[in-house]
Write a protein that holds these residues in place. Structure first.
Motif, PDB file in Angstrom:
ATOM      1  N   VAL A   1      -3.963  -3.929   1.989  1.00 58.63           N
ATOM      2  CA  VAL A   1      -3.519  -3.216   3.186  1.00 58.63           C
ATOM      3  C   VAL A   1      -3.507  -4.153   4.392  1.00 58.63           C
ATOM      4  O   VAL A   1      -2.578  -4.134   5.203  1.00 58.63           O
ATOM      5  CB  VAL A   1      -4.421  -1.997   3.454  1.00 58.63           C
ATOM      6  CG1 VAL A   1      -4.033  -1.325   4.763  1.00 58.63           C
ATOM      7  CG2 VAL A   1      -4.320  -0.986   2.310  1.00 58.63           C
TER       8      VAL A   1
ATOM      9  N   LYS B   1      -8.084  -3.280  -2.804  1.00 57.63           N
ATOM     10  CA  LYS B   1      -6.924  -2.532  -2.309  1.00 57.63           C
ATOM     11  C   LYS B   1      -6.830  -2.626  -0.789  1.00 57.63           C
ATOM     12  O   LYS B   1      -5.730  -2.806  -0.231  1.00 57.63           O
ATOM     13  CB  LYS B   1      -7.046  -1.061  -2.731  1.00 57.63           C
ATOM     14  CG  LYS B   1      -5.908  -0.178  -2.241  1.00 57.63           C
ATOM     15  CD  LYS B   1      -4.577  -0.644  -2.804  1.00 57.63           C
ATOM     16  CE  LYS B   1      -3.425   0.087  -2.171  1.00 57.63           C
ATOM     17  NZ  LYS B   1      -2.127  -0.422  -2.654  1.00 57.63           N
TER      18      LYS B   1
ATOM     19  N   CYS C   1       0.821  -1.224   0.000  1.00 58.88           N
ATOM     20  CA  CYS C   1       0.000   0.000   0.000  1.00 58.88           C
ATOM     21  C   CYS C   1       0.846   1.262   0.000  1.00 58.88           C
ATOM     22  O   CYS C   1       0.552   2.212   0.739  1.00 58.88           O
ATOM     23  CB  CYS C   1      -0.972   0.012   1.171  1.00 58.88           C
ATOM     24  SG  CYS C   1      -0.212  -0.186   2.803  1.00 58.88           S
TER      25      CYS C   1
END
Length: 342
Positions: free
Chosen positions: A222, A218, A128
């Protein structure tokens, strides 16, 4: 120490003010990225005039506040996110993260570049962006300029993709369905802000869900920061054991557990129950972004042009090679592997 902390706070206020400009909002430049730029500008102009008594405050921001910021970052995530995206996103995220980090470390060896920079760049590219680099930096305890170099590489290539992906998708070059494109963007874009910016740019009346899929995929990446940091802590301990001449007998082979990573996971667990009102969570996330921005300013304040010259071009070559893998390899995964699980 208070003077140094207040100085970083003032720079962070400036980063928020600048980031609120329409231009920076449109390109999804977060205050964290602006903060490290401001810190680097300061490091190469007025830094030598800073009283030495202020330095501990800057170091406090780059260490202690950084770890607190990583822990609070968990309020952006819930375990429900994993369930919503399904097996396809999880599988591709795992492949992307593992191949990027391991491949990046070996490419760094082939390029004969600094090991810490190679590791930080690989983790930033794989997970990330800046937040992952900061988390890894707190685990391996490397020099601030190495962290700044790694952040610079992932920001540059992530920003390129944020503009490139929507253009390629709208032009039909990628040949991906909306769900596949969301998985592709979420699994390969560097920063959370990049995924948000690109995802929103690809939304049309016919493809309303592409941004949601991109952001969820996404955020799963993380979450993978936790096992990566725990593994990294174990690896650091093994490295120390193999080089006893560089450490004391007390720290030889001792596994340093990054407790902030466990705190990050605990916050995600707590947030999954939705016990706090959304308004409170929004306030926490705002404070967290400010803390991380202060940490980024502090890291930038320790990074001079001379240190960038010392790092050389190799970090950017490595980041470029990893970028090619993410763009090409990620597309292949989204095109041919994701449909098997959707």
């Amino acid at each position: 120490m208070l003077h140094g902390v207040l100085l970083m706070g003032l720079f962070s206020c400036a980063a928020f003010y600048i980031g609120d400009a329409s231009f920076f909002r449109e390109i999804s430049f977060s205050p964290m990225i602006i903060g490290i730029i401001l810190g680097m500008l300061y490091a190469n102009s007025l830094r030598n005039h800073l009283p030495e008594t202020w330095v501990p405050g800057i170091q406090f921001c780059s260490k202690k506040l950084l770890r607190l910021g990583i822990i609070l970052y968990g309020f952006r995530l819930t375990f429900q996110d994993i369930i919503n995206v399904g097996v396809a996103g999880i599988m591709i995220d795992v492949i992307v993260v593992v191949v990027t980090i391991i491949g990046g470390v070996y490419l760094g060896k082939m390029l004969k570049m600094d090991r810490d920079i190679a590791l930080l760049t690989s983790i930033g590219s794989g997970i990330c962006g800046a937040a992952a680099v900061l988390g890894a930096e707190s685990t391996i305890q490397t020099k601030p300029y190495k962290t700044a170099v790694a952040v610079a590489t992932v920001v540059i290539f992530g920003t390129i993709s944020m503009f490139l992906y929507p253009i390629a998708y709208r032009a039909g070059f990628l040949g991906l369905s909306p769900d596949e494109m969301g998985i592709y963007a979420g699994a390969t874009l560097h920063e959370v802000a990049h995924a948000v910016g690109a995802g929103n740019a690809m939304v049309t009346p016919a493809t309303p869900n592409v941004a949601n899929v991109a952001i969820i995929v996404k955020m799963i990446r993380v979450m993978m920061l936790v096992p990566v940091l725990l593994s990294l802590g174990y690896w650091v301990a093994m490295q120390r054991r193999n080089t006893p001449e560089t450490v004391t007998s007390e720290s030889k082979g001792k596994v340093t557990i990054p407790w902030f990573a466990l705190g990050f996971l605990g916050v995600i667990f707590f947030n999954s129950f939705n016990l706090l009102p959304s308004a409170v969570v929004d306030i926490i996330n705002y404070i967290d972004t400010f803390l991380l921005t202060m940490a980024m300013v502090a890291l930038g304040a320790e990074t001079s042009i001379d240190k960038f010259k010392k790092a050389g071009a190799k970090p950017f070559i490595l980041a470029g090679l990893l970028y090619i893998w993410l763009v090409v390899g990620g597309w292949a995964l989204a095109r041919y592997v994701a449909p098997l699980f959707l």
